[in-house]
Design an enzyme around this catalytic site. Structure first.
Site, PDB file in Angstrom:
ATOM      1  CG  ASN A  25      -0.242  -0.094   2.516  1.00  0.00           C
ATOM      2  OD1 ASN A  25       0.708   0.640   2.765  1.00  0.00           O
ATOM      3  ND2 ASN A  25      -0.671  -1.006   3.373  1.00  0.00           N
ATOM      4  CB  VAL A  34       0.860 -11.030  -1.210  1.00  0.00           C
ATOM      5  CG1 VAL A  34       0.793  -9.649  -1.807  1.00  0.00           C
ATOM      6  CG2 VAL A  34       2.116 -11.756  -1.640  1.00  0.00           C
ATOM      7  CG  ASP A  35       2.415  -5.403   2.382  1.00  0.00           C
ATOM      8  OD1 ASP A  35       3.620  -5.589   2.612  1.00  0.00           O
ATOM      9  OD2 ASP A  35       1.886  -4.271   2.427  1.00  0.00           O
ATOM     10  CE1 TYR A 122      -5.604  -1.582  -1.202  1.00  0.00           C
ATOM     11  CE2 TYR A 122      -3.915  -1.349  -2.870  1.00  0.00           C
ATOM     12  CZ  TYR A 122      -4.381  -1.092  -1.603  1.00  0.00           C
ATOM     13  OH  TYR A 122      -3.621  -0.333  -0.739  1.00  0.00           O
TER      14      TYR A 122
HETATM   15  N1  AR6 Z   1       1.854 -15.594  -2.061  1.00  0.00           N
HETATM   16  C1  AR6 Z   1       1.273 -15.249  -3.219  1.00  0.00           C
HETATM   17  N2  AR6 Z   1       0.095 -14.607  -3.298  1.00  0.00           N
HETATM   18  C2  AR6 Z   1      -0.529 -14.311  -2.124  1.00  0.00           C
HETATM   19  C3  AR6 Z   1       0.012 -14.624  -0.858  1.00  0.00           C
HETATM   20  C4  AR6 Z   1       1.265 -15.297  -0.861  1.00  0.00           C
HETATM   21  N3  AR6 Z   1       1.870 -15.650   0.280  1.00  0.00           N
HETATM   22  N4  AR6 Z   1      -0.842 -14.181   0.096  1.00  0.00           N
HETATM   23  C5  AR6 Z   1      -1.901 -13.636  -0.534  1.00  0.00           C
HETATM   24  N5  AR6 Z   1      -1.723 -13.707  -1.884  1.00  0.00           N
HETATM   25  P1  AR6 Z   1      -3.646  -8.718  -1.639  1.00  0.00           P
HETATM   26  P2  AR6 Z   1      -3.971  -6.209  -3.192  1.00  0.00           P
HETATM   27  C6  AR6 Z   1      -2.594 -13.269  -2.983  1.00  0.00           C
HETATM   28  O1  AR6 Z   1      -4.899  -8.432  -0.913  1.00  0.00           O
HETATM   29  O2  AR6 Z   1      -5.297  -6.631  -3.696  1.00  0.00           O
HETATM   30  C7  AR6 Z   1      -2.371  -5.441   1.680  1.00  0.00           C
HETATM   31  O3  AR6 Z   1      -2.903  -5.305   2.962  1.00  0.00           O
HETATM   32  C8  AR6 Z   1      -4.050 -12.997  -2.688  1.00  0.00           C
HETATM   33  O4  AR6 Z   1      -4.776 -14.226  -2.550  1.00  0.00           O
HETATM   34  O5  AR6 Z   1      -2.472  -9.207  -0.906  1.00  0.00           O
HETATM   35  O6  AR6 Z   1      -2.997  -5.595  -4.154  1.00  0.00           O
HETATM   36  C9  AR6 Z   1      -1.509  -4.268   1.260  1.00  0.00           C
HETATM   37  O7  AR6 Z   1      -0.805  -3.699   2.348  1.00  0.00           O
HETATM   38  C10 AR6 Z   1      -4.447 -12.253  -3.949  1.00  0.00           C
HETATM   39  O8  AR6 Z   1      -4.710 -13.172  -5.007  1.00  0.00           O
HETATM   40  O9  AR6 Z   1      -3.139  -7.407  -2.484  1.00  0.00           O
HETATM   41  C11 AR6 Z   1      -2.508  -3.319   0.679  1.00  0.00           C
HETATM   42  O10 AR6 Z   1      -3.154  -2.560   1.681  1.00  0.00           O
HETATM   43  C12 AR6 Z   1      -3.181 -11.459  -4.282  1.00  0.00           C
HETATM   44  O11 AR6 Z   1      -2.142 -12.036  -3.490  1.00  0.00           O
HETATM   45  C13 AR6 Z   1      -3.527  -4.233   0.033  1.00  0.00           C
HETATM   46  O12 AR6 Z   1      -3.450  -5.458   0.743  1.00  0.00           O
HETATM   47  C14 AR6 Z   1      -3.258  -9.967  -3.959  1.00  0.00           C
HETATM   48  O13 AR6 Z   1      -4.041  -9.761  -2.783  1.00  0.00           O
HETATM   49  C15 AR6 Z   1      -3.181  -4.511  -1.411  1.00  0.00           C
HETATM   50  O14 AR6 Z   1      -4.239  -5.208  -2.002  1.00  0.00           O
END
Ligand code: AR6
Length: 174
Positions: A25, A34-35, A122
């Site tokens: 973010n 993932v973050d 997001y």
């Molecule tokens: N490895 C790979 N992919 C993953 C993992 C992992 N270990 N964990 C989750 N995913 P998101 P965004 C996937 O929400 O939509 C955070 O709080 C997940 O299932 O992580 O860009 C940041 O700080 C999904 O398919 O990212 C921001 O505030 C993908 O990663 C916000 O979320 C992205 O989901 C960013 O939101």
């Protein structure tokens, strides 16, 4: 289809590549999804380095070391929050890939893994996000011959299947 590209289902934090990309973010100070997983696996030194970066604009990217991760670098990019499609979301998502690749070129990164940026918290629709991602990745693979391998790491089955479907669809039209 470029053979240096693959789509896998798994956890990006375990990928043995030069760099993994984080869907962060604007604060770059950690979050969920993932973050959270990347910060957890990298250890507290990652957050310490992130504090020195002054955040990141949407579509931008910043690089840090990987600390306890197998990856040497983490490229932190900030995807757009989906707001219906009329808020420049497509362009901003493409910029995430472009700016991540620009950092990869600068740091001589040969292998890189991306998560599905913006399609979690997001809420960017997966069909559009995956098309956007694959188009940017294929374009980079065509022009950057130092890029050995790009992997999309999908955490869940539905995301994995969506990327595979998009890959097939793009193969038909190219
Ligand atoms: N490895 C790979 N992919 C993953 C993992 C992992 N270990 N964990 C989750 N995913 P998101 P965004 C996937 O929400 O939509 C955070 O709080 C997940 O299932 O992580 O860009 C940041 O700080 C999904 O398919 O990212 C921001 O505030 C993908 O990663 C916000 O979320 C992205 O989901 C960013 O939101």
């Amino acid at each position: 289809m470029p053979s240096r590209f693959s789509i896998v289902q798994g956890d990006i934090t375990t990928q043995a590549v030069d760099a993994i990309v984080n869907a962060a973010n604007n604060s770059l100070l950690g979050g969920g999804g993932v973050d959270g997983a990347i910060h957890h696996a990298a250890g507290p030194n990652l957050l310490e380095e992130c504090r020195t970066l002054g955040g990141c604009e949407t579509g931008g990217a910043k690089i840090t070391k990987g600390y306890n991760l197998p990856a040497k670098f983490v490229i932190h990019t900030v995807g757009p929050i989906w707001q219906g499609g009329n808020h420049n979301e497509e362009k901003l998502l493409a910029n995430c890939y472009r700016n991540s690749f620009a950092l990869a070129r600068k740091h001589h990164i040969g292998t890189i893994a991306f998560p599905s940026i913006s399609t979690g918290v997001y809420r960017f629709p997966i069909e559009r996000a995956s098309r956007n991602a694959l188009q940017e990745i294929f374009q980079e693979l065509e022009t950057n011959t130092n890029l050995e391998r790009v992997v999309i790491v999908c955490f869940d089955r539905a995301t994995y299947e969506a990327y595979l479907a998009t890959e097939k669809e793009l193969a038909k039209t190219n």
